[in-house]
Design a protein around this motif. Structure first.
Motif, PDB file in Angstrom:
ATOM      1  N   LEU A   6       0.827  -1.203   0.000  1.00  0.00           N
ATOM      2  CA  LEU A   6       0.000   0.000   0.000  1.00  0.00           C
ATOM      3  C   LEU A   6       0.863   1.256   0.000  1.00  0.00           C
ATOM      4  O   LEU A   6       0.598   2.209  -0.739  1.00  0.00           O
ATOM      5  CB  LEU A   6      -0.941  -0.015   1.215  1.00  0.00           C
ATOM      6  N   ILE A   7       1.899   1.262   0.798  1.00  0.00           N
ATOM      7  CA  ILE A   7       2.820   2.408   0.849  1.00  0.00           C
ATOM      8  C   ILE A   7       3.516   2.576  -0.499  1.00  0.00           C
ATOM      9  O   ILE A   7       3.676   3.696  -1.003  1.00  0.00           O
ATOM     10  CB  ILE A   7       3.831   2.235   1.996  1.00  0.00           C
ATOM     11  N   ALA A   8       3.914   1.466  -1.136  1.00  0.00           N
ATOM     12  CA  ALA A   8       4.567   1.529  -2.446  1.00  0.00           C
ATOM     13  C   ALA A   8       3.615   2.088  -3.499  1.00  0.00           C
ATOM     14  O   ALA A   8       4.013   2.902  -4.345  1.00  0.00           O
ATOM     15  CB  ALA A   8       5.055   0.145  -2.852  1.00  0.00           C
ATOM     16  N   GLU A   9       2.363   1.691  -3.472  1.00  0.00           N
ATOM     17  CA  GLU A   9       1.378   2.201  -4.425  1.00  0.00           C
ATOM     18  C   GLU A   9       1.130   3.689  -4.219  1.00  0.00           C
ATOM     19  O   GLU A   9       1.016   4.454  -5.176  1.00  0.00           O
ATOM     20  CB  GLU A   9       0.071   1.423  -4.303  1.00  0.00           C
ATOM     21  N   ILE A  10       1.040   4.114  -2.973  1.00  0.00           N
ATOM     22  CA  ILE A  10       0.857   5.547  -2.682  1.00  0.00           C
ATOM     23  C   ILE A  10       2.072   6.339  -3.158  1.00  0.00           C
ATOM     24  O   ILE A  10       1.939   7.402  -3.775  1.00  0.00           O
ATOM     25  CB  ILE A  10       0.587   5.775  -1.180  1.00  0.00           C
ATOM     26  N   GLY A  11       3.249   5.798  -2.914  1.00  0.00           N
ATOM     27  CA  GLY A  11       4.474   6.461  -3.385  1.00  0.00           C
ATOM     28  C   GLY A  11       4.512   6.555  -4.905  1.00  0.00           C
ATOM     29  O   GLY A  11       4.899   7.582  -5.474  1.00  0.00           O
ATOM     30  N   ALA A  12       4.113   5.481  -5.588  1.00  0.00           N
ATOM     31  CA  ALA A  12       4.080   5.495  -7.048  1.00  0.00           C
ATOM     32  C   ALA A  12       3.060   6.510  -7.560  1.00  0.00           C
ATOM     33  O   ALA A  12       3.310   7.228  -8.529  1.00  0.00           O
ATOM     34  CB  ALA A  12       3.756   4.097  -7.572  1.00  0.00           C
ATOM     35  N   ALA A  13       1.903   6.588  -6.908  1.00  0.00           N
ATOM     36  CA  ALA A  13       0.873   7.545  -7.312  1.00  0.00           C
ATOM     37  C   ALA A  13       1.370   8.978  -7.142  1.00  0.00           C
ATOM     38  O   ALA A  13       1.133   9.832  -7.999  1.00  0.00           O
ATOM     39  CB  ALA A  13      -0.404   7.318  -6.510  1.00  0.00           C
ATOM     40  N   ILE A  14       2.070   9.235  -6.057  1.00  0.00           N
ATOM     41  CA  ILE A  14       2.631  10.575  -5.826  1.00  0.00           C
ATOM     42  C   ILE A  14       3.674  10.896  -6.880  1.00  0.00           C
ATOM     43  O   ILE A  14       3.722  12.010  -7.425  1.00  0.00           O
ATOM     44  CB  ILE A  14       3.195  10.683  -4.394  1.00  0.00           C
ATOM     45  N   ALA A  15       4.512   9.916  -7.231  1.00  0.00           N
ATOM     46  CA  ALA A  15       5.539  10.117  -8.253  1.00  0.00           C
ATOM     47  C   ALA A  15       4.904  10.419  -9.611  1.00  0.00           C
ATOM     48  O   ALA A  15       5.376  11.298 -10.342  1.00  0.00           O
ATOM     49  CB  ALA A  15       6.439   8.888  -8.341  1.00  0.00           C
ATOM     50  N   VAL A  16       3.845   9.701  -9.947  1.00  0.00           N
ATOM     51  CA  VAL A  16       3.142   9.951 -11.213  1.00  0.00           C
ATOM     52  C   VAL A  16       2.539  11.351 -11.204  1.00  0.00           C
ATOM     53  O   VAL A  16       2.625  12.084 -12.195  1.00  0.00           O
ATOM     54  CB  VAL A  16       2.066   8.870 -11.461  1.00  0.00           C
ATOM     55  N   LEU A  17       1.936  11.751 -10.109  1.00  0.00           N
ATOM     56  CA  LEU A  17       1.340  13.079  -9.998  1.00  0.00           C
ATOM     57  C   LEU A  17       2.397  14.168 -10.160  1.00  0.00           C
ATOM     58  O   LEU A  17       2.190  15.146 -10.885  1.00  0.00           O
ATOM     59  CB  LEU A  17       0.613  13.216  -8.652  1.00  0.00           C
ATOM     60  N   ILE A  18       3.533  13.993  -9.516  1.00  0.00           N
ATOM     61  CA  ILE A  18       4.624  14.966  -9.640  1.00  0.00           C
ATOM     62  C   ILE A  18       5.107  15.024 -11.085  1.00  0.00           C
ATOM     63  O   ILE A  18       5.363  16.109 -11.626  1.00  0.00           O
ATOM     64  CB  ILE A  18       5.771  14.621  -8.662  1.00  0.00           C
ATOM     65  N   SER A  19       5.222  13.872 -11.749  1.00  0.00           N
ATOM     66  CA  SER A  19       5.654  13.833 -13.148  1.00  0.00           C
ATOM     67  C   SER A  19       4.680  14.564 -14.058  1.00  0.00           C
ATOM     68  O   SER A  19       5.083  15.309 -14.960  1.00  0.00           O
ATOM     69  CB  SER A  19       5.802  12.391 -13.620  1.00  0.00           C
ATOM     70  N   VAL A  20       3.383  14.367 -13.831  1.00  0.00           N
ATOM     71  CA  VAL A  20       2.369  15.030 -14.651  1.00  0.00           C
ATOM     72  C   VAL A  20       2.418  16.542 -14.451  1.00  0.00           C
ATOM     73  O   VAL A  20       2.338  17.315 -15.409  1.00  0.00           O
ATOM     74  CB  VAL A  20       0.966  14.466 -14.336  1.00  0.00           C
ATOM     75  N   ILE A  21       2.577  16.974 -13.232  1.00  0.00           N
ATOM     76  CA  ILE A  21       2.677  18.411 -12.951  1.00  0.00           C
ATOM     77  C   ILE A  21       3.928  18.994 -13.619  1.00  0.00           C
ATOM     78  O   ILE A  21       3.876  20.055 -14.248  1.00  0.00           O
ATOM     79  CB  ILE A  21       2.668  18.673 -11.426  1.00  0.00           C
ATOM     80  N   TYR A  22       5.047  18.283 -13.504  1.00  0.00           N
ATOM     81  CA  TYR A  22       6.291  18.730 -14.134  1.00  0.00           C
ATOM     82  C   TYR A  22       6.112  18.847 -15.648  1.00  0.00           C
ATOM     83  O   TYR A  22       6.520  19.843 -16.261  1.00  0.00           O
ATOM     84  CB  TYR A  22       7.424  17.758 -13.798  1.00  0.00           C
ATOM     85  N   LEU A  23       5.488  17.849 -16.270  1.00  0.00           N
ATOM     86  CA  LEU A  23       5.270  17.891 -17.719  1.00  0.00           C
ATOM     87  C   LEU A  23       4.345  19.037 -18.115  1.00  0.00           C
ATOM     88  O   LEU A  23       4.546  19.667 -19.159  1.00  0.00           O
ATOM     89  CB  LEU A  23       4.710  16.553 -18.198  1.00  0.00           C
ATOM     90  N   ALA A  24       3.359  19.321 -17.304  1.00  0.00           N
ATOM     91  CA  ALA A  24       2.464  20.449 -17.597  1.00  0.00           C
ATOM     92  C   ALA A  24       3.238  21.764 -17.613  1.00  0.00           C
ATOM     93  O   ALA A  24       3.031  22.605 -18.501  1.00  0.00           O
ATOM     94  CB  ALA A  24       1.337  20.498 -16.568  1.00  0.00           C
ATOM     95  N   PHE A  25       4.129  21.938 -16.667  1.00  0.00           N
ATOM     96  CA  PHE A  25       4.952  23.152 -16.646  1.00  0.00           C
ATOM     97  C   PHE A  25       5.879  23.205 -17.860  1.00  0.00           C
ATOM     98  O   PHE A  25       6.087  24.266 -18.457  1.00  0.00           O
ATOM     99  CB  PHE A  25       5.771  23.243 -15.350  1.00  0.00           C
ATOM    100  N   GLN A  26       6.437  22.067 -18.252  1.00  0.00           N
ATOM    101  CA  GLN A  26       7.317  22.030 -19.420  1.00  0.00           C
ATOM    102  C   GLN A  26       6.559  22.380 -20.697  1.00  0.00           C
ATOM    103  O   GLN A  26       7.062  23.123 -21.542  1.00  0.00           O
ATOM    104  CB  GLN A  26       7.968  20.644 -19.552  1.00  0.00           C
ATOM    105  N   VAL A  27       5.358  21.863 -20.849  1.00  0.00           N
ATOM    106  CA  VAL A  27       4.548  22.162 -22.029  1.00  0.00           C
ATOM    107  C   VAL A  27       4.191  23.638 -22.058  1.00  0.00           C
ATOM    108  O   VAL A  27       4.260  24.291 -23.103  1.00  0.00           O
ATOM    109  CB  VAL A  27       3.280  21.274 -22.059  1.00  0.00           C
TER     110      VAL A  27
END
Length: 89
Positions: A6-27
């Protein structure tokens, strides 16, 4: 073991969210850069005809007479005026 997954899944979800936010800023930054480059290109396109008109009195005469609707332009000058209009418009 279940808690660790469960902790690993939450960590992965947070990482994906951070990646999406980063890509939005790059675009967004890329879009701003593209718009700025387009404006610079447009301004550079107007520089060339303006320089020609400022430096060449014959070209300035053709441009002025063409916009005045004068019949003093010969066939070659009429084509030259039309090319100038295409360059500006």
């Amino acid at each position: 073991m279940n808690n660790l997954a469960l902790i690993a899944e939450i960590g992965a979800a947070i990482a994906v969210l951070i990646s999406v936010i980063y890509l939005a800023f790059q675009v967004r930054d890329g879009s701003r850069s593209n718009r700025a480059a387009a404006v610079a290109t447009l301004l550079n396109q107007y520089d060339s005809p303006n320089s020609v008109l400022a430096a060449n009195t014959d070209a300035a005469r053709v441009f002025r007479l063409g916009f005045e609707g004068s019949n003093e332009l010969n066939a070659d000058e009429t084509v030259q005026f039309q090319a100038m209009c295409v360059q500006y418009l």
